[in-house]
Design a protein around this motif. Structure first.
Motif, PDB file in Angstrom:
ATOM      1  N   ALA A 177      -1.202  -3.922  -9.899  1.00  0.00           N
ATOM      2  CA  ALA A 177      -1.651  -2.388  -9.917  1.00  0.00           C
ATOM      3  C   ALA A 177      -3.143  -2.493 -10.308  1.00  0.00           C
ATOM      4  O   ALA A 177      -3.698  -3.669 -10.270  1.00  0.00           O
ATOM      5  N   SER A 178      -3.497  -1.372 -10.469  1.00  0.00           N
ATOM      6  CA  SER A 178      -4.995  -1.040 -10.719  1.00  0.00           C
ATOM      7  C   SER A 178      -5.974  -1.834  -9.838  1.00  0.00           C
ATOM      8  O   SER A 178      -5.714  -1.986  -8.737  1.00  0.00           O
ATOM      9  N   VAL A 179      -7.086  -2.077 -10.473  1.00  0.00           N
ATOM     10  CA  VAL A 179      -8.419  -2.687  -9.802  1.00  0.00           C
ATOM     11  C   VAL A 179      -7.960  -4.124  -9.169  1.00  0.00           C
ATOM     12  O   VAL A 179      -8.639  -4.688  -8.248  1.00  0.00           O
ATOM     13  N   LEU A 180      -6.954  -4.716  -9.826  1.00  0.00           N
ATOM     14  CA  LEU A 180      -6.625  -6.332  -9.215  1.00  0.00           C
ATOM     15  C   LEU A 180      -6.103  -6.118  -8.060  1.00  0.00           C
ATOM     16  O   LEU A 180      -6.281  -7.356  -7.265  1.00  0.00           O
ATOM     17  N   LEU A 213      -6.989  -3.880  -5.737  1.00  0.00           N
ATOM     18  CA  LEU A 213      -7.762  -3.201  -4.505  1.00  0.00           C
ATOM     19  C   LEU A 213      -7.922  -4.363  -3.431  1.00  0.00           C
ATOM     20  O   LEU A 213      -8.400  -5.489  -3.860  1.00  0.00           O
ATOM     21  N   SER A 214      -8.238  -3.893  -2.262  1.00  0.00           N
ATOM     22  CA  SER A 214      -8.745  -4.897  -1.404  1.00  0.00           C
ATOM     23  C   SER A 214     -10.301  -4.821  -1.419  1.00  0.00           C
ATOM     24  O   SER A 214     -10.677  -3.980  -2.032  1.00  0.00           O
ATOM     25  N   GLU A 215     -11.034  -5.874  -0.894  1.00  0.00           N
ATOM     26  CA  GLU A 215     -12.540  -5.779  -0.934  1.00  0.00           C
ATOM     27  C   GLU A 215     -13.010  -4.600  -0.482  1.00  0.00           C
ATOM     28  O   GLU A 215     -13.998  -4.009  -1.053  1.00  0.00           O
ATOM     29  N   VAL A 216     -12.682  -4.177   0.473  1.00  0.00           N
ATOM     30  CA  VAL A 216     -13.075  -2.960   1.303  1.00  0.00           C
ATOM     31  C   VAL A 216     -13.190  -1.699   0.347  1.00  0.00           C
ATOM     32  O   VAL A 216     -13.737  -0.586   0.638  1.00  0.00           O
ATOM     33  N   GLN A 217     -12.112  -1.908  -0.331  1.00  0.00           N
ATOM     34  CA  GLN A 217     -11.772  -0.419  -1.194  1.00  0.00           C
ATOM     35  C   GLN A 217     -12.780  -0.442  -2.411  1.00  0.00           C
ATOM     36  O   GLN A 217     -12.944   0.648  -3.107  1.00  0.00           O
ATOM     37  N   PHE A 218     -13.593  -1.445  -2.790  1.00  0.00           N
ATOM     38  CA  PHE A 218     -14.805  -1.162  -3.621  1.00  0.00           C
ATOM     39  C   PHE A 218     -15.896  -0.649  -3.075  1.00  0.00           C
ATOM     40  O   PHE A 218     -16.274  -1.061  -1.746  1.00  0.00           O
ATOM     41  N   ARG A 251      -1.850  -5.671 -15.006  1.00  0.00           N
ATOM     42  CA  ARG A 251      -0.737  -6.090 -14.518  1.00  0.00           C
ATOM     43  C   ARG A 251      -1.352  -6.511 -12.936  1.00  0.00           C
ATOM     44  O   ARG A 251      -2.237  -5.632 -12.520  1.00  0.00           O
TER      45      ARG A 251
END
Lengths: 596, 596
Positions: free
Chosen positions: A586-589, A591-596, A583
């Motif tokens: 939600a989930s990893v889609l 996330l902001s770049e800094v969250q990786f 979806r």
């Protein structure tokens, strides 16, 4: 012999699953029935096993070398290549008028599998040449065909594909190489191409580079790319070789695997411009390149099958020889060969089930390609072409993903010895790892599967295939045996998962493309698992029919088909869950770049 | 910096999941609470990132070398090892009376992860020394402890484990090395040991080999194996080094990965016999070796987590930098960094979810180990010990299987560059491949999980853990958010699959051992997936509680936990099907050898 081509298994697929008799009924293929196929495969098996396979380890230990712009292939490769072309193998599926054997793709395909199983690095050279031949035959002028194709088929020259640049890999819109028209019909080509397989070597007297470049004022992006012939040596009017062209190999890569295959960085035009000849029309280069790529992608799928089979053969041989530990069922009081151990059985079974499934699907695809080219009826041709095109990304993507698992299991069967390079199992693991990357990564194949192959026709081909799978399920249901019942249950569930995913893709691709494409590779894997499972179902039915003819052979086919259902098709539900749960919010889609 | 230890994530696990405060409440660990852990982890992160990680690539390019029996470690390794031991890191979890830091295993574990993430080859040396220390502390005499342990902790000497012989890998019953008593309390040891990690090197002045061998008239099989100390240099009464012992490194292996770590073939007794000292009692060697192996197996599990995290970090960095293709949702008109692409997100999400899950489970296991050793109540100790022992094969087996997938995805994220050795992603793929093999293959771990850990106690620990998972599911159900609901659904299904499999194992292991052991590795994977999923559920709950404190950090934790459910836990059903479908009378178990 380190590689024994599984000719019997291959012929089983040709006859029982891929319908070689229907292909032999096509005009021009009258001589290419089962008996011819058997003779060709037997002959190719000899060449692969006796001449090409023995060079595989040496190619890994003493890779091709670069010096002052020249590349020297591993010792023995050039002589083996001579034997290969003199046997007519380069022309197997190419037209007789240019010196080819004009055999169906269906007959050529097992041969390609054998060559790649024998020696992936070696087989890449003819594979790329095949691609160049196909592009020239499709888009070249008659003069270009006459000038280049016979020499490519005879193996006097070889061919390459030049797409990638440092900034332009999957994204060909970023290609910057340029071609300036000289007013005499020729162009001067400038630029840097990387990852050019067999881009420079000493196995043939000339190399025909097919190069993507932009002409002045061409549109931006992929619509402004043209395709050029840039021979290493210019060709005189009489066909003899002329001056050295301005294309130079400035280095080759140090790679994880396929080390004998030189991966060249080619520099075009550092000394005034490389002379190039336009193929077809300007700005249609990508379209022509796709002809090569589709052929090459199918070929890479076969590489996956070939390496998987080789890894399986090696693992089986070791498992029959290595003595370690007593059987868990107490059936022996002493240590046994490890093939007695259930987990080794599971590993070997998984390797074989994945390999056989992928082989079957690929050969079936090859038959569709033959029917798409040769059938008298245009509607029938179109239908087969659509199925073939649907299957190409799956054959490429799934065969090359599964071979990583198969080669890894091959290492595992060898235990600690698998990690030691001298054993040889690790080479398959390393070599195989390129396959899911080159000629378009699995994600690129999956994008193709979604965009061009599923969405564009509203899921028509996908649903037609699901209809055929339903028929196979019905036949399995009527087949009585426990193996057939087990496989039917798994195949039905898998097909339902695939159907649900196709519906999901069609319903959401416009509305929520991120969600759909987040499931692209799982969709490709699911399609691979289910379509190969379908072929395993058909194989099981055939082997039940033929059982009395050869208990040992067909008994194994039935057991492996059942195992495929329980161990491979059983994964379908998990893939469906992963795909449908994507979806955008939600989930990893999210996330902001800094969250990786 | 090429490796940045994820200290914040590690501390989150220590505090929220592994219960560091309960460990710090144990006698002797009063100083080892959260603040101490934070200080230790910060310090270790510096050492790992600044000193040890930079040597990782060099170790791969210029491996340890053998010449005339001597092994020279990669340049820089010896100096880094000096810095490592001088910082007290070798003694982190060992008793203060022998010079150690006496910290809990829970605090040592993240440090072990860091060292292995930084440089797997390097970290193997202290890992093996840790095993030798544990064996000596458990089974050695006081004199042996005083003689060897302080030197091992100070890093003046290092330790090795000598189990494997050419014919005896997983099957130690086949060990042939022999030890002849000399009447003076010493033995003369003869035999060939292979695969001895850091079995010879120049980083320390002595090497303490712990060697399995048979005494004369010892019973056959594993009940006739004894454990000996065989130092490279004999040790004088005053602790100074004496004569060179008769153990010699005759070669080192050429391996797929961990190339800087010398893997030695050691020859004992070619010149009259190597002097050895019995540890504990004769014929109890395997029991003592298991002490080392259990510690080492847990450590190898951490190696899996470490390499996975390193591969993830590298892939993220590349994905944020590499520009290729426009986003599928049309959100940009130009080519974007590939972290914008959904499939790259899926790959990075998978890598991270697998890594975080395995890390959490391993740290939780470490806490159980601390409680099993240090708790005042014997019943509590026994309960924690049982859980720890149940978890060890899962931590070892699952972490080392998942890292192969993670490292492979890391290569895939890099596309063609991933296959080029200079990039570095391929090294993790190669290095990681040993982890599911050494210290007992995954199948050996799985046999342990079935036999000693599930069947022996009638599934008591397995069921107790399933009870705890049910509680986490209930808490997730009450947690409200969509992420929690999604994870609860997947965790419940996964736990049900695991429960069904445990019942299957218990019901059939006697009746049909082949069927049960054919599912041994799938059972281990299922247990790994579900138990790590449980920890992801607990992490999600903790992050929802703490969300307001750090939106970015906890938001990512919640998203990854949800992703874990949808992409990893979703595989549980397929594994259950594969396991439950195994039947002795069908499928690959029934094939004859010639049918393979």
């Amino acid at each position: 012999m380190s590689y024994l081509a599984p000719v019997k298994d291959m012929l089983f697929v040709l006859k029982e699953l891929a319908g070689i008799e229907a292909v032999a009924a096509l005009p021009g293929f009258e001589e290419a029935g089962f008996d011819t196929a058997q003779a060709v495969l037997d002959e190719c098996a000899k060449l692969a096993g006796e001449v090409i396979a023995p060079l595989n380890v040496e190619g890994d230990r003493a890779p091709s070398t670069w010096r002052d712009g020249a590349v020297t292939a591993t010792a023995g490769f050039a002589a083996a290549f001579r034997q290969f072309v003199e046997g007519g193998w380069q022309g197997l599926q190419h037209p007789a008028e240019y010196g080819g054997q004009a055999l169906p793709k269906l007959v050529a395909t097992p041969c390609i599998e054998m060559l790649n199983a024998a020696n992936l690095s070696f087989a890449l050279c003819p594979l790329l040449t095949d691609g160049a031949i196909e592009a020239l035959l499709t888009a070249g002028t008659e003069a270009q065909k006459m000038r280049y194709v016979p020499k490519l088929i005879s193996g006097e020259w070889t061919g390459t594909m030049n797409l990638t640049e440092p900034q332009a890999g999957s994204d060909l819109a970023l290609v910057r190489s340029r071609a300036e028209p000289q007013g005499d019909g020729t162009y001067r080509v400038f630029g840097t191409k990387i990852f050019i397989t067999w881009g420079e070597h000493d196995m043939a007297e000339n190399i025909v580079h097919l190069v993507l470049a932009r002409t002045p004022n061409a549109p931006e992006g992929v619509k402004g790319i043209s395709l050029f012939i840039v021979p290493k040596f210019l060709v005189n009017e009489d066909g003899t070789l002329g001056a050295r062209n301005d294309v130079h190999c400035v280095s080759i890569e140090h790679k994880l695997g396929i080390k004998a295959s030189p991966t060249a960085v080619l520099q075009y035009g550092d000394h005034g411009g490389a002379t190039g000849y336009l193929i077809g029309e300007e700005n249609r280069g990508l379209e022509y390149m796709f002809i090569m790529m589709n052929a090459a992608r199918f070929g890479v799928g076969m590489q996956g099958v070939g390496v998987a089979d080789r890894a399986y053969q090696k693992a089986v041989a070791y498992a029959k020889e290595r003595v370690q530990s007593r059987p868990v069922d107490g059936s022996l009081k002493t240590s046994a060969t490890i093939i007695h151990h259930p987990d080794v059985r599971r590993m070997l079974g998984t390797m074989r089930a994945l390999t056989e499934g992928a082989r079957a699907l690929a050969y079936v695809a090859a038959a569709h390609s033959d029917l798409a080219h040769g059938h008298a009826d245009a509607d029938v041709r179109a239908r087969h072409q659509a199925i073939y095109e649907f299957l190409v990304p799956i054959v490429k993507g799934w065969s090359t993903e599964m071979v990583n698992d198969v080669a890894s299991l091959g290492v595992q069967v060898h235990g600690g010895m698998g990690f030691i390079e001298e054993t040889g199992a690790a080479q398959y693991y390393r070599d195989a790892r390129i396959l899911a990357i080159y000629e378009g990564t699995t994600a690129i194949q999956a994008n193709d599967l979604i965009g061009r192959k599923t969405v564009r026709d509203g899921g028509a081909v996908a649903k037609a295939l699901l209809g055929e799978i339903a028929q196979t399920c019905e036949a399995l249901g009527q087949a009585g045996s426990a193996a057939a019942q087990s496989l039917r249950a798994q195949l039905e569930k898998g097909a339902q998962s695939l159907a649900n995913v196709v519906d999901f893709v069609l319903a959401n691709v416009k509305r929520d493309p991120n969600a759909v494409f987040a499931g692209s590779v799982p969709y490709l894997k699911l399609a691979g698992i289910v379509l190969c499972g379908w072929q395993m179902g058909r194989a099981l039915l055939a082997s039940q029919r033929e059982f009395e003819q050869d208990l040992e052979f067909h008994g194994a086919k039935i057991a492996i088909a059942q195992f495929y259902g329980e161990h491979v098709l059983a994964q379908a539900g998990g893939l469906e869950t992963a795909i449908l749960s994507a979806r955008g919010d939600a989930s990893v889609l999210a996330l902001s770049e800094v969250q990786f």
